[in-house]
Design an enzyme around this catalytic site. Structure first.
Site, PDB file in Angstrom:
ATOM      1  N   ARG A  49     -46.163  39.389  20.134  1.00 28.42           N
ATOM      2  CA  ARG A  49     -46.272  38.813  21.972  1.00 28.42           C
ATOM      3  C   ARG A  49     -45.225  38.288  22.535  1.00 28.42           C
ATOM      4  O   ARG A  49     -44.060  38.774  21.484  1.00 28.42           O
ATOM      5  CB  ARG A  49     -47.778  37.537  21.890  1.00 28.42           C
ATOM      6  CG  ARG A  49     -46.982  36.784  20.659  1.00 28.42           C
ATOM      7  CD  ARG A  49     -46.906  34.609  21.191  1.00 28.42           C
ATOM      8  NE  ARG A  49     -46.438  34.744  22.548  1.00 28.42           N
ATOM      9  CZ  ARG A  49     -44.910  34.681  22.185  1.00 28.42           C
ATOM     10  NH1 ARG A  49     -44.383  34.783  22.005  1.00 28.42           N
ATOM     11  NH2 ARG A  49     -44.969  34.578  23.276  1.00 28.42           N
ATOM     12  N   GLY A  50     -45.725  38.357  23.708  1.00 27.45           N
ATOM     13  CA  GLY A  50     -44.216  38.228  24.701  1.00 27.45           C
ATOM     14  C   GLY A  50     -44.080  39.344  25.320  1.00 27.45           C
ATOM     15  O   GLY A  50     -43.503  40.344  24.433  1.00 27.45           O
ATOM     16  N   ALA A  51     -43.471  39.523  26.389  1.00 24.77           N
ATOM     17  CA  ALA A  51     -42.728  40.653  27.427  1.00 24.77           C
ATOM     18  C   ALA A  51     -42.276  41.988  26.721  1.00 24.77           C
ATOM     19  O   ALA A  51     -42.771  42.883  26.205  1.00 24.77           O
ATOM     20  CB  ALA A  51     -42.966  40.363  28.351  1.00 24.77           C
ATOM     21  N   ARG A  92     -52.990  45.018  26.973  1.00 28.98           N
ATOM     22  CA  ARG A  92     -52.949  43.548  27.849  1.00 28.98           C
ATOM     23  C   ARG A  92     -52.493  44.412  29.204  1.00 28.98           C
ATOM     24  O   ARG A  92     -51.641  45.301  29.130  1.00 28.98           O
ATOM     25  CB  ARG A  92     -52.049  42.573  27.336  1.00 28.98           C
ATOM     26  CG  ARG A  92     -52.487  42.480  25.255  1.00 28.98           C
ATOM     27  CD  ARG A  92     -51.878  41.149  25.225  1.00 28.98           C
ATOM     28  NE  ARG A  92     -51.871  39.873  26.243  1.00 28.98           N
ATOM     29  CZ  ARG A  92     -50.397  38.713  25.484  1.00 28.98           C
ATOM     30  NH1 ARG A  92     -49.981  39.200  25.017  1.00 28.98           N
ATOM     31  NH2 ARG A  92     -51.270  37.867  26.364  1.00 28.98           N
ATOM     32  N   GLN A 199     -48.109  28.293  22.729  1.00 32.85           N
ATOM     33  CA  GLN A 199     -46.798  29.114  22.439  1.00 32.85           C
ATOM     34  C   GLN A 199     -45.644  28.024  21.805  1.00 32.85           C
ATOM     35  O   GLN A 199     -44.775  28.122  21.429  1.00 32.85           O
ATOM     36  CB  GLN A 199     -46.703  29.845  22.815  1.00 32.85           C
ATOM     37  CG  GLN A 199     -48.010  31.844  22.781  1.00 32.85           C
ATOM     38  CD  GLN A 199     -48.842  31.271  23.464  1.00 32.85           C
ATOM     39  OE1 GLN A 199     -49.800  30.003  24.273  1.00 32.85           O
ATOM     40  NE2 GLN A 199     -49.603  32.426  24.237  1.00 32.85           N
ATOM     41  N   ASP A 240     -43.032  38.296  32.526  1.00 31.18           N
ATOM     42  CA  ASP A 240     -44.256  39.218  31.862  1.00 31.18           C
ATOM     43  C   ASP A 240     -44.128  40.414  33.362  1.00 31.18           C
ATOM     44  O   ASP A 240     -44.150  41.305  33.059  1.00 31.18           O
ATOM     45  CB  ASP A 240     -45.822  38.119  31.853  1.00 31.18           C
ATOM     46  CG  ASP A 240     -45.647  37.272  30.484  1.00 31.18           C
ATOM     47  OD1 ASP A 240     -45.213  36.776  30.741  1.00 31.18           O
ATOM     48  OD2 ASP A 240     -45.429  38.061  29.750  1.00 31.18           O
ATOM     49  N   ASN A 250     -45.806  34.183  34.312  1.00 25.67           N
ATOM     50  CA  ASN A 250     -45.308  34.026  32.892  1.00 25.67           C
ATOM     51  C   ASN A 250     -46.232  33.364  32.697  1.00 25.67           C
ATOM     52  O   ASN A 250     -47.844  32.974  33.454  1.00 25.67           O
ATOM     53  CB  ASN A 250     -44.552  33.053  33.428  1.00 25.67           C
ATOM     54  CG  ASN A 250     -43.349  32.544  31.888  1.00 25.67           C
ATOM     55  OD1 ASN A 250     -43.908  33.693  31.180  1.00 25.67           O
ATOM     56  ND2 ASN A 250     -43.711  32.089  31.940  1.00 25.67           N
ATOM     57  N   LYS A 251     -46.528  32.696  31.653  1.00 22.95           N
ATOM     58  CA  LYS A 251     -47.289  31.772  31.230  1.00 22.95           C
ATOM     59  C   LYS A 251     -48.423  31.056  31.726  1.00 22.95           C
ATOM     60  O   LYS A 251     -47.707  30.308  32.704  1.00 22.95           O
ATOM     61  CB  LYS A 251     -46.881  31.745  29.782  1.00 22.95           C
ATOM     62  CG  LYS A 251     -48.225  30.466  29.136  1.00 22.95           C
ATOM     63  CD  LYS A 251     -49.094  31.398  28.825  1.00 22.95           C
ATOM     64  CE  LYS A 251     -49.286  32.368  27.942  1.00 22.95           C
ATOM     65  NZ  LYS A 251     -50.088  33.646  27.754  1.00 22.95           N
TER      66      LYS A 251
HETATM   67  O1  MRU Z   1     -49.292  35.764  26.208  1.00 28.41           O
HETATM   68  P1  MRU Z   1     -47.687  35.568  25.444  1.00 28.41           P
HETATM   69  O2  MRU Z   1     -47.745  34.669  24.438  1.00 28.41           O
HETATM   70  O3  MRU Z   1     -47.798  36.939  25.718  1.00 28.41           O
HETATM   71  O4  MRU Z   1     -47.298  35.181  27.430  1.00 28.41           O
HETATM   72  C1  MRU Z   1     -45.815  35.139  26.586  1.00 28.41           C
HETATM   73  C2  MRU Z   1     -45.277  34.313  28.481  1.00 28.41           C
HETATM   74  O5  MRU Z   1     -45.637  34.482  28.814  1.00 28.41           O
HETATM   75  C3  MRU Z   1     -43.811  34.807  27.516  1.00 28.41           C
HETATM   76  O6  MRU Z   1     -42.876  33.580  28.255  1.00 28.41           O
HETATM   77  C4  MRU Z   1     -43.180  35.608  28.727  1.00 28.41           C
HETATM   78  O7  MRU Z   1     -43.456  37.249  27.575  1.00 28.41           O
HETATM   79  C5  MRU Z   1     -41.302  36.271  28.039  1.00 28.41           C
HETATM   80  S1  MRU Z   1     -41.458  36.064  27.170  1.00 28.41           S
HETATM   81  C6  MRU Z   1     -38.834  36.434  26.699  1.00 28.41           C
END
Ligand code: MRU
Length: 348
Positions: A49-51, A92, A199, A240, A250-251
């Site tokens: 996970r994470g962009a 996703r 997270q 994201d 973002n999250k």
């Molecule tokens: O649902 P997730 O855990 O994939 O969400 C991740 C985020 O929102 C991060 O802050 C974002 O991807 C930045 S990663 C460098």
């Protein structure tokens, strides 16, 4: 040395090794994806996970997918490759790095249609490994470009996890903290727990503690109070998807943090690679927001915390308007006062 989050192992018939992030912080467990279905599942269930890490999962997932393409005509191969990218793209919807990675792979195939399929497959593997390696240097450059925003004695608030685990190995928002720390700055980090999947609690604290950075965990609803107490001098988060005008997804919860920061006169920074910008989208209103299952809210981590049958709304992301963002830190430079013009000036 930061741990690699996701890596291709072996030749074109190889596999992907990734840290199963759902098991952290209690267990550092690696899983292996041998086919495209297992990669889709790993992305969907947030094992990866994470962009930026999702972008790497996408390109390596494509290499897994082409193992099963037996066409020897390159046009037919391209058609079947598009089925693979379409399938991975359904995992996703919000992080644009997923689609960026998939179209990068399609482009390689399209531009080499005059070659035998065997060679196109090798080029696709090479491209996937390039994406993974590029991410390592991009993140370090983001860290360098942003380290100046952290001053000695600062308290830095972050939300979710934009660390090494969310990228190949070094992070975006956390890269800024890692670099500031490497430059000898003394500061404290406050990590929002980040409901519902934690997270921040599970991943950000784990990474920062391992790096030796002073980190304190807070529940999401404590951020306003901690700001009011004067403990926070800047907020740094990841992204994201960033629209052409600088609006940033973002999250879930990030938007609220940006409002709190504004109210308290605290600068709010976003750190993200250029691959997280979606210049086809004029503003944040058009960013697709993923909605996830109600169980994540009602019985996350195995314990029911709400009545059976309760209605739940569970958007996984929100959009912070550009006006709440002081600057976006990219590998190409810092976009001050994000707007269509300032984004274009840095991105070209
Ligand atoms: O649902 P997730 O855990 O994939 O969400 C991740 C985020 O929102 C991060 O802050 C974002 O991807 C930045 S990663 C460098």
């Amino acid at each position: 040395m930061p741990l690699p989050t996701i890596e291709w192992e072996g030749n074109i018939e190889g596999r992907v090794r990734l840290i199963d992030q759902t098991k952290l912080p209690t267990e550092l467990k690696y899983i292996y994806c041998e086919d495209v279905k297992s990669m889709w599942h790993a992305i969907k269930t947030l094992m990866v996970r994470g962009a930026p890490a999702i972008g790497i999962a996408a390109v390596t997932g494509v290499v897994l997918g082409i193992k099963d393409i037996h066409a020897d005509n390159s046009e037919v191969f391209l058609k079947e490759l598009k089925n693979v990218t379409h399938y991975l793209g359904s995992s996703r919807p919000t992080a644009v790095n997923l689609f960026w990675g998939l179209s990068r792979m399609e482009r390689v195939a399209r531009e080499n249609l005059n070659r035998p399929v065997r060679e196109i497959k090798e080029l696709l593997l090479k491209e996937a490994i390039n994406v993974q390696n590029e991410d390592k240097s991009i993140c370090r450059q983001i860290g360098e470009n942003g380290a100046k925003f952290i001053k000695d004695g600062d308290g830095v608030l972050t939300h979710c996890n934009a660390g090494g685990l969310a990228t190949a190995d070094y992070g975006t928002a956390l890269a800024v903290m890692f670099k500031a720390y490497e430059h000898g700055k003394k500061f404290k980090v406050y990590a929002d727990e980040t409901r519902p999947l934690l997270q921040g609690a599970r991943l950000t604290t784990w990474e920062l503690m391992h790096a030796g950075i002073d980190v304190t965990l807070i529940c999401d609803n404590m951020a306003a109070h901690v700001m009011k107490l004067g403990k926070i001098q800047c907020v740094i988060v990841g992204a994201d998807r960033i629209a052409a005008n600088g609006d940033t997804a973002n999250k879930i919860g990030t938007y609220g943090v940006s409002i709190l920061a504004k109210e308290h006169g605290i600068p709010f920074y976003v750190a993200a690679p250029v691959s997280t910008f979606d210049l086809n989208i004029a503003s944040g209103d058009a960013i697709p927001i993923e909605e996830r299952s109600s169980e994540e809210v009602t019985c996350g981590f195995g314990k029911r915390t709400a009545p059976e049958g309760i209605k739940v709304f569970n958007p996984a992301f929100d959009v912070t308007p550009a006006k709440n963002i002081k600057a976006i830190i990219t590998e190409k430079g810092v976009i001050e006062k994000p707007s269509r013009e300032s984004v274009q000036k840095i991105l070209g």
